[in-house]
Design a protein around this motif. Sequence first.
Motif, PDB file in Angstrom:
ATOM      1  N   PRO A 122      24.404  14.175 -10.205  1.00 34.20           N
ATOM      2  CA  PRO A 122      24.840  13.199 -10.832  1.00 34.20           C
ATOM      3  C   PRO A 122      24.517  13.381 -12.505  1.00 34.20           C
ATOM      4  O   PRO A 122      24.142  14.383 -12.660  1.00 34.20           O
ATOM      5  CB  PRO A 122      23.615  11.999 -10.362  1.00 34.20           C
ATOM      6  CG  PRO A 122      22.492  12.778  -9.756  1.00 34.20           C
ATOM      7  CD  PRO A 122      23.001  14.155  -9.408  1.00 34.20           C
TER       8      PRO A 122
ATOM      9  N   ILE B  24      16.464  14.903 -13.962  1.00 32.60           N
ATOM     10  CA  ILE B  24      17.007  14.080 -12.336  1.00 32.60           C
ATOM     11  C   ILE B  24      16.193  14.629 -11.588  1.00 32.60           C
ATOM     12  O   ILE B  24      15.791  15.677 -11.293  1.00 32.60           O
ATOM     13  CB  ILE B  24      18.465  14.908 -12.024  1.00 32.60           C
ATOM     14  CG1 ILE B  24      19.598  14.535 -13.118  1.00 32.60           C
ATOM     15  CG2 ILE B  24      18.987  14.358 -10.808  1.00 32.60           C
ATOM     16  CD1 ILE B  24      20.919  15.267 -13.107  1.00 32.60           C
TER      17      ILE B  24
ATOM     18  N   ILE C 200      15.074  14.035  -5.629  1.00 36.38           N
ATOM     19  CA  ILE C 200      15.542  13.393  -4.382  1.00 36.38           C
ATOM     20  C   ILE C 200      17.132  12.773  -4.835  1.00 36.38           C
ATOM     21  O   ILE C 200      17.763  12.283  -3.806  1.00 36.38           O
ATOM     22  CB  ILE C 200      14.764  12.009  -3.905  1.00 36.38           C
ATOM     23  CG1 ILE C 200      14.529  11.279  -5.282  1.00 36.38           C
ATOM     24  CG2 ILE C 200      13.368  12.515  -3.287  1.00 36.38           C
ATOM     25  CD1 ILE C 200      13.603   9.731  -4.817  1.00 36.38           C
ATOM     26  N   GLU C 201      17.233  12.687  -6.190  1.00 40.71           N
ATOM     27  CA  GLU C 201      18.880  12.410  -6.445  1.00 40.71           C
ATOM     28  C   GLU C 201      19.505  13.463  -6.809  1.00 40.71           C
ATOM     29  O   GLU C 201      20.954  13.269  -7.121  1.00 40.71           O
ATOM     30  CB  GLU C 201      18.723  11.253  -7.710  1.00 40.71           C
ATOM     31  CG  GLU C 201      17.700   9.981  -7.480  1.00 40.71           C
ATOM     32  CD  GLU C 201      17.441   9.358  -8.482  1.00 40.71           C
ATOM     33  OE1 GLU C 201      18.033   9.650  -9.609  1.00 40.71           O
ATOM     34  OE2 GLU C 201      16.767   8.525  -8.770  1.00 40.71           O
TER      35      GLU C 201
ATOM     36  N   ARG D   8      20.969  16.071  -5.244  1.00 40.21           N
ATOM     37  CA  ARG D   8      21.932  16.830  -4.324  1.00 40.21           C
ATOM     38  C   ARG D   8      22.136  17.953  -4.476  1.00 40.21           C
ATOM     39  O   ARG D   8      23.047  18.808  -4.439  1.00 40.21           O
ATOM     40  CB  ARG D   8      23.516  16.315  -4.734  1.00 40.21           C
ATOM     41  CG  ARG D   8      23.723  14.752  -4.764  1.00 40.21           C
ATOM     42  CD  ARG D   8      25.064  14.110  -5.386  1.00 40.21           C
ATOM     43  NE  ARG D   8      24.880  12.843  -5.733  1.00 40.21           N
ATOM     44  CZ  ARG D   8      25.661  12.241  -6.701  1.00 40.21           C
ATOM     45  NH1 ARG D   8      26.600  12.932  -7.261  1.00 40.21           N
ATOM     46  NH2 ARG D   8      25.489  10.985  -6.789  1.00 40.21           N
TER      47      ARG D   8
END
Length: 229
Positions: A3, A25, A28-29, A31
């Motif tokens: 993200p 980041i 868990i976010e 990717r």
Amino acid sequence: IPPVPNNISVLRLNGTHMTISWSLIPIIEARGFIQSYLIRYQEIAKRKRQISSVSVPATDSSVVIGGLDPDKSYSVSISASTNAGQGTFTDVIIVDETESSLFQLRAGPFTSCGEWSISIVNSIKSFIRSVVVDTVKDYCDCGFLDSFISNETLLCDTQNRTQAVYRAQVFNFDSISSTQIVSWIEDWVLNGASVTSGPILVTFDPTCPVPLNSFNDEICQQEATILSA
């Protein structure tokens, strides 16, 4: 792909450097596993300019970028990358040019300018610059640095060759304007400024106007010969 990074902050430290920070980041976010962050910046001008970039490790959340033009604004954006590829860049953040002021100081005695070498010129510049930094620190009780001074020029006073005329550009520092900084320097000079350099007492001439509008202005209202850029 990862993200977009959040909480982007850009601060122009001085004319030539800016610091950029962001929030890392979370795993868990992400990717995937974040491998690096790419910072892209570009001078804003009427004609197209080359985009520069710098990559930093995944564990870093800030970077200082140098080599900027003090009189130019810049656009900045950031993206993250994983083994899946480069993520989307953030929206562009505009960093304005840095406000600055010019000033001059006549001081001496130094070695006669007819005997100046490059090392002597650099030594005199360094001495006067350090005096200016210490003076500003005394007035503001802050962490003013010599990196906020640039475009130094040393000139020979043709009326008295043991006097050096130092000219430079000073930039805003935190919430302190460059005009305020110059006014502090001027006040110090008008109050009988002198500093010991080894066995020599160097005095700063209060009759030489400190503020400048341009480097093309008359130097202390008299002729002088430029000996160094």
